[in-house]
Design an enzyme around this catalytic site. Structure first.
Site, PDB file in Angstrom:
ATOM      1  N   SER A 118      84.605  70.082  13.351  1.00 17.07           N
ATOM      2  CA  SER A 118      84.021  69.908  12.026  1.00 17.07           C
ATOM      3  C   SER A 118      85.045  69.373  11.039  1.00 17.07           C
ATOM      4  O   SER A 118      84.685  69.021   9.929  1.00 17.07           O
ATOM      5  CB  SER A 118      83.444  71.232  11.532  1.00 17.07           C
ATOM      6  OG  SER A 118      84.368  72.269  11.723  1.00 17.07           O
ATOM      7  N   HIS A 139      79.776  65.155  15.890  1.00 13.04           N
ATOM      8  CA  HIS A 139      79.675  66.401  15.119  1.00 13.04           C
ATOM      9  C   HIS A 139      78.196  66.767  14.939  1.00 13.04           C
ATOM     10  O   HIS A 139      77.500  66.177  14.114  1.00 13.04           O
ATOM     11  CB  HIS A 139      80.373  66.195  13.765  1.00 13.04           C
ATOM     12  CG  HIS A 139      80.438  67.422  12.923  1.00 13.04           C
ATOM     13  ND1 HIS A 139      80.597  67.393  11.564  1.00 13.04           N
ATOM     14  CD2 HIS A 139      80.353  68.745  13.251  1.00 13.04           C
ATOM     15  CE1 HIS A 139      80.614  68.616  11.084  1.00 13.04           C
ATOM     16  NE2 HIS A 139      80.456  69.451  12.082  1.00 13.04           N
ATOM     17  N   GLU A 151      76.911  63.517  13.077  1.00 12.21           N
ATOM     18  CA  GLU A 151      77.920  62.762  12.327  1.00 12.21           C
ATOM     19  C   GLU A 151      78.890  62.192  13.362  1.00 12.21           C
ATOM     20  O   GLU A 151      79.522  62.952  14.105  1.00 12.21           O
ATOM     21  CB  GLU A 151      78.640  63.715  11.353  1.00 12.21           C
ATOM     22  CG  GLU A 151      79.589  63.032  10.402  1.00 12.21           C
ATOM     23  CD  GLU A 151      80.301  64.029   9.466  1.00 12.21           C
ATOM     24  OE1 GLU A 151      80.585  65.174   9.872  1.00 12.21           O
ATOM     25  OE2 GLU A 151      80.579  63.643   8.325  1.00 12.21           O
ATOM     26  N   ASN A 189      81.491  67.761   5.665  1.00 14.89           N
ATOM     27  CA  ASN A 189      82.227  68.902   5.119  1.00 14.89           C
ATOM     28  C   ASN A 189      83.054  68.569   3.890  1.00 14.89           C
ATOM     29  O   ASN A 189      83.390  69.455   3.104  1.00 14.89           O
ATOM     30  CB  ASN A 189      83.083  69.543   6.205  1.00 14.89           C
ATOM     31  CG  ASN A 189      82.207  70.387   7.117  1.00 14.89           C
ATOM     32  OD1 ASN A 189      81.339  71.109   6.631  1.00 14.89           O
ATOM     33  ND2 ASN A 189      82.392  70.271   8.416  1.00 14.89           N
TER      34      ASN A 189
HETATM   35  N1  CAA Z   1      66.952  76.708  18.532  1.00 13.92           N
HETATM   36  C1  CAA Z   1      65.719  76.187  18.514  1.00 13.92           C
HETATM   37  N2  CAA Z   1      64.895  76.271  17.461  1.00 13.92           N
HETATM   38  C2  CAA Z   1      65.335  76.968  16.379  1.00 13.92           C
HETATM   39  C3  CAA Z   1      66.611  77.543  16.318  1.00 13.92           C
HETATM   40  C4  CAA Z   1      67.445  77.391  17.459  1.00 13.92           C
HETATM   41  N3  CAA Z   1      68.681  77.888  17.502  1.00 13.92           N
HETATM   42  N4  CAA Z   1      66.756  78.139  15.109  1.00 13.92           N
HETATM   43  C5  CAA Z   1      65.623  77.928  14.419  1.00 13.92           C
HETATM   44  N5  CAA Z   1      64.773  77.223  15.194  1.00 13.92           N
HETATM   45  C6  CAA Z   1      63.468  76.694  14.794  1.00 13.92           C
HETATM   46  C7  CAA Z   1      62.400  77.743  14.659  1.00 13.92           C
HETATM   47  O1  CAA Z   1      61.751  77.980  15.885  1.00 13.92           O
HETATM   48  C8  CAA Z   1      61.473  77.114  13.644  1.00 13.92           C
HETATM   49  O2  CAA Z   1      60.653  76.110  14.274  1.00 13.92           O
HETATM   50  P1  CAA Z   1      59.277  75.569  13.583  1.00 13.92           P
HETATM   51  O3  CAA Z   1      59.671  74.855  12.313  1.00 13.92           O
HETATM   52  O4  CAA Z   1      58.726  74.657  14.623  1.00 13.92           O
HETATM   53  O5  CAA Z   1      58.477  76.796  13.300  1.00 13.92           O
HETATM   54  C9  CAA Z   1      62.426  76.355  12.710  1.00 13.92           C
HETATM   55  O6  CAA Z   1      63.616  76.140  13.464  1.00 13.92           O
HETATM   56  C10 CAA Z   1      62.712  77.164  11.482  1.00 13.92           C
HETATM   57  O7  CAA Z   1      63.214  78.431  11.899  1.00 13.92           O
HETATM   58  P2  CAA Z   1      62.817  79.818  11.261  1.00 13.92           P
HETATM   59  O8  CAA Z   1      61.389  79.809  10.830  1.00 13.92           O
HETATM   60  O9  CAA Z   1      63.278  80.910  12.172  1.00 13.92           O
HETATM   61  O10 CAA Z   1      63.757  79.980  10.014  1.00 13.92           O
HETATM   62  P3  CAA Z   1      63.929  79.086   8.765  1.00 13.92           P
HETATM   63  O11 CAA Z   1      62.678  78.411   8.331  1.00 13.92           O
HETATM   64  O12 CAA Z   1      64.645  79.964   7.824  1.00 13.92           O
HETATM   65  O13 CAA Z   1      64.915  77.925   9.255  1.00 13.92           O
HETATM   66  C11 CAA Z   1      67.022  77.009   9.655  1.00 13.92           C
HETATM   67  C12 CAA Z   1      66.118  78.210   9.861  1.00 13.92           C
HETATM   68  C13 CAA Z   1      66.509  75.816  10.454  1.00 13.92           C
HETATM   69  C14 CAA Z   1      68.389  77.421  10.199  1.00 13.92           C
HETATM   70  C15 CAA Z   1      67.056  76.653   8.110  1.00 13.92           C
HETATM   71  O14 CAA Z   1      67.332  77.792   7.350  1.00 13.92           O
HETATM   72  C16 CAA Z   1      68.084  75.603   7.770  1.00 13.92           C
HETATM   73  O15 CAA Z   1      67.861  74.423   7.934  1.00 13.92           O
HETATM   74  N6  CAA Z   1      69.241  76.054   7.251  1.00 13.92           N
HETATM   75  C17 CAA Z   1      70.352  75.172   6.905  1.00 13.92           C
HETATM   76  C18 CAA Z   1      71.074  74.800   8.146  1.00 13.92           C
HETATM   77  C19 CAA Z   1      72.263  73.933   7.857  1.00 13.92           C
HETATM   78  O16 CAA Z   1      72.543  73.534   6.749  1.00 13.92           O
HETATM   79  N7  CAA Z   1      72.989  73.624   8.932  1.00 13.92           N
HETATM   80  C20 CAA Z   1      74.193  72.884   8.818  1.00 13.92           C
HETATM   81  C21 CAA Z   1      75.322  73.830   8.731  1.00 13.92           C
HETATM   82  S1  CAA Z   1      76.843  72.973   8.585  1.00 13.92           S
HETATM   83  C22 CAA Z   1      77.245  72.623  10.160  1.00 13.92           C
HETATM   84  O17 CAA Z   1      76.608  72.976  11.123  1.00 13.92           O
HETATM   85  C23 CAA Z   1      78.445  71.810  10.347  1.00 13.92           C
HETATM   86  C24 CAA Z   1      79.764  72.279   9.982  1.00 13.92           C
HETATM   87  O18 CAA Z   1      80.673  71.607  10.322  1.00 13.92           O
HETATM   88  C25 CAA Z   1      80.054  73.499   9.204  1.00 13.92           C
END
Ligand code: CAA
Length: 296
Positions: A118, A139, A151, A189
């Protein structure tokens, strides 16, 4: 490209193995212990079950996906035949440099070596290999099966051909590849972490509480998670180490990590994975519970 080796079976590694296997690639998932591999495989199985329950994947497709994954504790064996190696080990520069210098000898000369880092310099990682033109940043975002972005980071010597191959491959996985140059924090990031750091400063200075800060950003900016919840989700130690890369890399005080973040990491409050961060985790409910420390 048919055979992919994924190094590291933690959250990112198992997500990466999952999507490659789901799209028909033969995947070797490599980690240092059977226990870590077992946890990784269970996470993949759970996430595939979610998709079956949602009707986005059939039971048969789930079984085929799992059949495409072999787990191994030997890197030598796991990468020998791979066309692509994706490294998703712990975010630690010394460890990544060690892995890439080993990959340089172990992977076949035509293999592309990608890192899911990252924030660690792809150019530096490439410098310890015998093929800097074939080293690239891939990424993925967490959760990998859900998030559309990959990314793509071009190191100083990454070739156009390798970049195009990895972009095409990401599209095959149903992702949207977006390329950038190799500078501290890349793009994701460099922009995300100052926002998270500023949210922590707002809390530290008493501008508002955890819930208020996250609600303002969730409802006001249509973010799926507020910045403090997202920091807990990413891991506060990971956020701190990325901020340090930005601070060191640019020498600009605007990236200095908030002292509250530093204290929390030192105290072992690393967010969801440690059970405590800005929120208390592991209580078996989807409701967010503010950590005692930050309750008013
Ligand atoms: N595998 C498969 N499917 C998953 C999953 C996983 N690990 N986690 C969640 N899902 C699916 C769920 O089944 C659900 O599917 P549907 O839309 O078809 O119903 C969907 O994702 C939404 O999940 P939830 O209903 O359980 O929960 P939510 O609506 O709160 O969403 C989330 C969860 C997708 C994580 C959402 O909160 C989100 O987008 N959060 C932000 C995530 C983000 O910003 N990620 C980037 C982080 S930074 C990074 O990764 C890089 C770095 O370098 C730091």
């Amino acid at each position: 490209m048919k055979k992919v080796a994924v190094i590291g079976s933690g959250t990112m590694g198992n997500g990466i193995a999952h999507i490659f296997a789901q799209h028909g690639f033969v995947v070797s998932l490599i980690d240092i212990s059977e226990e870590a591999l077992g946890k990784g495989l269970s996470a993949i199985s759970r996430n595939l079950d979610r998709m079956v329950t949602k009707g986005t994947l059939s039971e048969m497709q789930k079984e085929e996906t799992l059949k495409n994954i072999t787990t191994l504790t030997s890197m030598e064996e796991g990468v020998r035949e791979a066309d692509l190696v994706v490294e998703a080990a712990t975010e630690n520069e010394a460890l990544k440099l060690k892995i890439f210098s080993q990959l340089s000898d172990l992977a076949k000369p035509s293999a592309i070596l990608a890192s899911n880092t990252s924030s660690i310099s792809i150019t530096k990682i490439a410098s310890v290999t015998n093929r800097p033109d074939k080293v690239i940043g891939m990424h993925f975002m967490n959760p990998v099966p859900v998030m559309k972005l990959v990314e793509i980071i071009r190191g100083y010597s990454t070739s156009d051909a390798v970049t195009t191959t990895i972009e095409d491959l990401s599209r095959l996985l149903g992702k949207v590849p977006t390329s950038c140059q190799d500078y501290p924090g890349f793009v994701a990031n460099r922009i995300l972490m100052p926002m998270i750091n500023e949210a922590i400063y707002a809390l530290y200075e008493g501008v508002a509480g955890v819930e208020e800060i996250d609600t303002i950003m969730k409802l006001g900016m249509a973010h799926p998670m507020g910045p403090l919840q997202l920091a807990d989700f990413i891991g506060l130690d990971v956020c701190l180490s990325i901020l340090r890369v930005l601070h060191d890399g640019f020498g600009n005080p605007k990236y200095a990590p908030c002292p509250l973040l530093v204290n929390m990491v030192q105290a072992g409050h690393k967010g969801a994975k440690s059970g405590q961060g800005f929120y208390a985790w592991g209580h078996g409910t989807k409701d967010l519970i503010v950590a005692d420390r930050f309750k008013k």
